[in-house]
Enzyme design. Structure first.
Site, mmCIF file in Angstrom:
data_model
loop_
_atom_site.group_PDB
_atom_site.id
_atom_site.type_symbol
_atom_site.label_atom_id
_atom_site.label_comp_id
_atom_site.label_asym_id
_atom_site.label_seq_id
_atom_site.Cartn_x
_atom_site.Cartn_y
_atom_site.Cartn_z
ATOM 1 N N CYS A 143 5.990 -11.127 1.751
ATOM 2 C CA CYS A 143 5.949 -9.853 2.473
ATOM 3 C C CYS A 143 4.488 -9.596 2.803
ATOM 4 C CB CYS A 143 6.507 -8.714 1.616
ATOM 5 S SG CYS A 143 6.305 -7.098 2.389
ATOM 6 N N CYS A 145 3.575 -5.487 2.442
ATOM 7 C CA CYS A 145 3.531 -4.784 1.145
ATOM 8 C C CYS A 145 4.060 -5.696 0.055
ATOM 9 C CB CYS A 145 4.255 -3.436 1.204
ATOM 10 S SG CYS A 145 5.882 -3.431 1.967
ATOM 11 N N SER A 146 5.267 -5.414 -0.465
ATOM 12 C CA SER A 146 5.762 -6.194 -1.601
ATOM 13 C C SER A 146 7.278 -6.254 -1.591
ATOM 14 C CB SER A 146 5.279 -5.565 -2.907
ATOM 15 O OG SER A 146 5.636 -4.192 -2.923
ATOM 16 N N CYS A 147 7.889 -6.296 -0.397
ATOM 17 C CA CYS A 147 9.352 -6.340 -0.303
ATOM 18 C C CYS A 147 9.864 -7.585 -1.032
ATOM 19 C CB CYS A 147 9.790 -6.369 1.160
ATOM 20 S SG CYS A 147 9.324 -4.874 2.045
#
Lengths: 111, 224, 103
Positions: B129, B132-134
């Site tokens: 991702c 962000c941090s999906c």
């Protein structure tokens, strides 16, 4: 050196393709604060008090310097506070007062 | 983007410090009466205020902590082992990941939709991702720090082969790499290939071969 | 279900500034690829980020882009690709017959 335009066009969270060093295969066990903060933000999203996109936008709006210094969940906590104040769900005054109460409580408990 | 990240920084995985030579900001504080952490206090104050206003309950937050604890990479490992041993289930998993994990008994607690990507002798999938941090939290739990780090997010889309080599994964030139930037609503789980020589293994024994990293696509399962 | 774009159709991701919160990364803007699959409609994150929690849903697509189209100096095999999700309002039609080489 990033130009002023770059700083706006390329926000600090948009990293795809930028130069970077080796990946350090790091991980750590979640601290109680991190776990509790994550749970809180999930609950806020479920109630649409701070939805996921609002939380991300709040983090992005912190700017590159703060994003670089704060840890992942510190950014979430600050983002949530700013979005909630902005939406009028809570006021800065009541949040600040509550923070003082909690700090007093924690300090007394530690003493 | 400033250049603060590029040189002279201390990388803690999910954040960096920009002042080379400065004392470690995470070093223990020496003073006897330690001031409560600002961010810890901040998040507690938000929770208490919203509970007082009747907008959320403390029980909801406690229950969510338990949910986060319950979702570990072991769920994904068991899912993959089932797909390896049940071709019909594998077909359903690839056709509709969300429906299949619910059928398997995994609580899709964050309401995201899952796409399952099959590793084959011709195609190697890798998930990142960049924004962000999906991450597929219902099946893998929370992402490791390196997944959220700048080097991984920056480089996975641009030099996947070099990055994979750093994880010890050498993808041959005749195998196509598909990088999946998990940048919006969908979440991605990699279905690794079942290693050779595992014909006699039980589902539990197979699951033990399926590490978290194989389901992100940075490594491949080893033969037992 | 009729959608503006269909699988395998050639598309360009818009090259435009995004002064607010968006989910279209800078590194794919202005690049061309093909629709890999059509996804459901979702709330527009560009409005959701400012507290709009209903209405105005937009179609999402997965777009496949050749790595060599993203990075001129990409040194891996020509078949290597990147896939990501792009909302309909970020997609533009490309005339397939004129060829998309060189972009």
């Amino acid at each position: 050196m990033a130009t002023k335009r770059d700083m706006i066009v390329r926000p600090a969270h948009d990293l795809g393709g930028l130069p970077a060093g080796p990946v350090v295969p790091s991980d750590h066990e979640m601290t109680p604060f991190e776990k509790s903060c994550h749970a809180l933000l999930n609950v806020l999203a479920a109630h649409k008090l701070v939805n996921t996109e609002e939380k991300r936008r709040g983090v992005e709006d912190l700017g590159a310097e703060i994003i670089g210094e704060l840890t992942y969940y510190e950014r979430w906590a600050v983002s949530a506070s700013k979005v909630l104040i902005e939406k009028g769900v809570i006021t800065s005054e009541e949040l600040g007062a509550r923070m003082n109460e909690i700090r007093d409580r924690l300090t007394k408990a530690a003493a | 983007m400033t250049n603060a990240h590029e040189t002279g920084t201390v990388d803690h995985g999910d954040h960096t410090h920009g002042t080379p030579g400065a004392p470690d900001p995470h070093a223990p504080i020496e003073t006897a009466a330690e001031e409560p952490d600002y961010f810890d206090v901040l998040h507690q104050a938000i929770r208490e205020l919203l509970v007082d206003k009747g907008l959320i309950t403390a029980d909801e937050v406690r229950a969510m902590v338990e949910t986060l604890d319950a979702h570990r990479p072991a769920l994904g490992s068991a899912l993959v082992a089932r797909a390896w041993t049940d071709p019909d289930f594998k077909e359903r998993l690839l056709a509709d990941g969300t429906a299949a994990i619910e059928e398997f008994g995994i609580d899709n607690y964050d309401g995201t939709r899952l796409i399952v990507l099959e590793q084959t002798p011709e195609v190697h999938n890798l998930v990142v991702c960049t924004l962000c941090s999906c991450y597929p939290r219902p099946v893998l739990g929370l992402p490791p720090d390196w997944y959220k780090s700048r080097p991984y997010r920056a480089r996975a889309v641009r030099e996947p082969r070099a990055l994979l080599r750093e994880f010890g994964t050498d993808v041959p030139q005749d195998v196509t790499i598909r990088v999946h930037d998990s940048n919006a609503n969908m979440r991605y789980l990699v279905l690794p290939m079942r290693p050779a020589g595992t014909e006699g293994l039980s589902e539990e024994e197979l699951a033990a071969l399926v590490t978290r990293d194989t389901m992100i696509g940075v490594t491949t399962p080893r033969s037992p | 279900m009729s959608t503006r774009f269909v699988p395998d159709q050639r598309v360009r991701i818009a090259d435009r500034d995004a002064p607010g919160h968006v989910r279209t990364p800078v590194y794919v803007r202005g690049k061309e690829g093909r629709i890999e699959r059509v996804l459901p409609r979702f709330l527009n994150p560009e409005r959701e980020a400012y507290g709009v929690n209903e209405g105005g849903e937009v179609r999402l697509y997965r777009v496949r882009i050749e790595q060599s189209a993203l990075w001129p100096d990409y040194d891996g095999p020509a078949d290597d690709v990147l896939e990501l999700e792009i909302y309909e309002h970020w997609l533009e039609q490309v005339d397939d017959r004129s060829g998309a080489e060189g972009r």
